[in-house]
Enzyme design. Structure first.
Site, mmCIF file in Angstrom:
data_model
loop_
_atom_site.group_PDB
_atom_site.id
_atom_site.type_symbol
_atom_site.label_atom_id
_atom_site.label_comp_id
_atom_site.label_asym_id
_atom_site.label_seq_id
_atom_site.Cartn_x
_atom_site.Cartn_y
_atom_site.Cartn_z
ATOM 1 N NE ARG A 43 -3.660 0.551 2.478
ATOM 2 C CZ ARG A 43 -3.655 1.361 3.545
ATOM 3 N NH1 ARG A 43 -2.954 1.078 4.592
ATOM 4 N NH2 ARG A 43 -4.355 2.478 3.526
ATOM 5 C CE LYS A 76 1.584 -5.175 6.399
ATOM 6 N NZ LYS A 76 1.313 -3.883 5.792
ATOM 7 N NE ARG A 122 3.044 4.046 11.540
ATOM 8 C CZ ARG A 122 2.840 3.147 10.563
ATOM 9 N NH1 ARG A 122 1.949 2.208 10.727
ATOM 10 N NH2 ARG A 122 3.523 3.195 9.453
HETATM 11 C C1 BTN Z 1 0.485 -3.873 2.320
HETATM 12 O O1 BTN Z 1 1.136 -2.861 2.042
HETATM 13 O O2 BTN Z 1 0.322 -4.224 3.485
HETATM 14 C C2 BTN Z 1 -0.128 -4.692 1.217
HETATM 15 C C3 BTN Z 1 0.822 -5.732 0.715
HETATM 16 C C4 BTN Z 1 0.263 -6.582 -0.410
HETATM 17 C C5 BTN Z 1 1.306 -7.477 -1.022
HETATM 18 C C6 BTN Z 1 0.713 -8.451 -1.986
HETATM 19 S S1 BTN Z 1 1.814 -9.743 -2.420
HETATM 20 C C7 BTN Z 1 0.724 -10.292 -3.661
HETATM 21 C C8 BTN Z 1 0.171 -9.050 -4.322
HETATM 22 N N1 BTN Z 1 1.062 -8.593 -5.376
HETATM 23 C C9 BTN Z 1 1.608 -7.418 -5.080
HETATM 24 O O3 BTN Z 1 2.422 -6.810 -5.813
HETATM 25 N N2 BTN Z 1 1.166 -6.978 -3.911
HETATM 26 C C10 BTN Z 1 0.227 -7.901 -3.308
#
Ligand code: BTN
Length: 328
Positions: free
Chosen positions: A124, A189, A325
């Site tokens: 994100r 996380k 947060r």
């Molecule tokens: C976050 O920032 O918490 C979200 C992370 C999401 C990662 C996943 S891995 C599979 C899919 N492909 C990506 O490029 N991102 C999501």
């Protein structure tokens, strides 16, 4: 398949394989095998042992993605919702791939893409998602809705609940959620969701729901992550969880969540969110670009917006670029 990935697949059993055996098997010289092994060790960060007279083996066996194991863990209902299951050794991003497929109209609801490694995994708010080979879960599902874009805002929360339930189903306790999209274990996380939507304001719309879940990550691999993190293997009961079985459980829950959302929205899940929400009733800060606002987290509304009480008023804040947060 790329020889390098074939070599890893052969070595994934954790047993010794001689250079001679590998060279013969893949029809290349022993020098070429050595080059591949060096790349696997140094560039892919997979620990390898070389022992004179015995050959090469991985420091630990790897449980690689296995389509038939994943499929065999699915109920008839989930099989019915699954349109296509693609497993890639390496991909830029499973989300980007499915978004391209959707744009080319080569994708239907229930199109799943999973990869062993992402070279441009995305998180994100423009962040990178660290995606080393063969250890974590990088999974995306495409879905088509008659709903308009605004009606999809609660979907990412419903997906988070599905992930938490899946982890509970394989025996992991104390999993919690942080609005809007983080799956945490004791404030660290464990997984994150990235939902990318496209389409018309009033519908139809399309979604790619991407999940990154850390199953086993070394300190070296995780040093790029800019927040406290944890992997499944470090949790009580987590090291014995099969990656393929966990993927089946995740697909089971996520596919039914995606399908139900068209008719039910987030409403039936609000109580469940409250059970899992780690910061409900607590002082928090919302960061929206350069703007920061502090208040008390009062839960969520039916659209998945966070209700923040600040200066005597409770207002809804929508996901998007907002991050939450806890405040000490
Ligand atoms: C976050 O920032 O918490 C979200 C992370 C999401 C990662 C996943 S891995 C599979 C899919 N492909 C990506 O490029 N991102 C999501």
């Amino acid at each position: 398949m790329d020889t390098r990935f074939e070599i890893i697949r052969l070595l994934s059993d954790g047993h010794f394989h001689s250079g001679e055996e590998l060279a013969e098997r893949f029809g290349v010289s022993r020098a070429a095998i050595w080059k591949h092994l060096t790349h696997i060790r140094d560039r892919m960060d997979i620990k390898l042992f070389a022992v004179k007279g015995r050959g090469y083996r991985l420091a630990e066996p790897l449980e690689l993605l296995n389509e038939s194991l994943i499929r065999s863990g699915l109920s008839d209902q989930a099989q019915g919702l699954l349109d296509r299951l693609e497993i890639h050794d390496q991909i830029d991003s499973t989300n980007s791939y499915l978004m391209e497929k959707q744009a080319e109209k080569d994708s239907a609801s229930g199109h799943v893409c999973i990869a062993e490694q992402q070279t441009s995994g995305r998180g994100r708010r423009g962040r990178e998602w660290v995606s080393p080979y063969g250890s974590n879960i990088y999974l995306s599902i495409g879905w088509h809705y008659g709903l308009g874009l605004a009606d999809l805002s609660g979907l990412s929360l419903a997906a988070g609940i599905a992930v938490a339930r899946s982890l509970e189903a394989v025996g992991i306790e104390e999993v919690g959620l942080k609005w809007p999209n983080d799956v945490l274990w004791q404030d660290r996380k464990l997984a994150g969701l990235l939902l990318e939507v496209s389409g018309e304001h009033t519908g139809p719309s399309r979604v790619v729901m991407g999940l990154g879940l850390n199953t086993r990550m070394s300190e070296v691999q995780g040093k790029e992550i800019d927040q406290p993190w944890i992997d499944l293997a470090s949790l009580p009961g987590g090291s014995g969880v099969s990656r393929n079985r966990l993927i089946s459980t995740l697909l089971e829950n996520l596919l039914s969540t995606l399908s139900r959302f068209e008719y039910d929205g987030l409403d039936p899940e609000i109580e469940e969110w409250r059970r899992l929400d780690l910061y409900h009733g607590k002082p928090v800060a919302l960061q929206m670009g350069k703007r920061r606002i502090e208040g008390v987290h009062k839960g969520i509304d039916a659209a998945g917006a966070l209700l923040l009480e600040s200066e005597g008023q409770t207002r809804p804040y929508h996901g998007g670029e907002v991050s939450l947060r806890p405040v000490a």
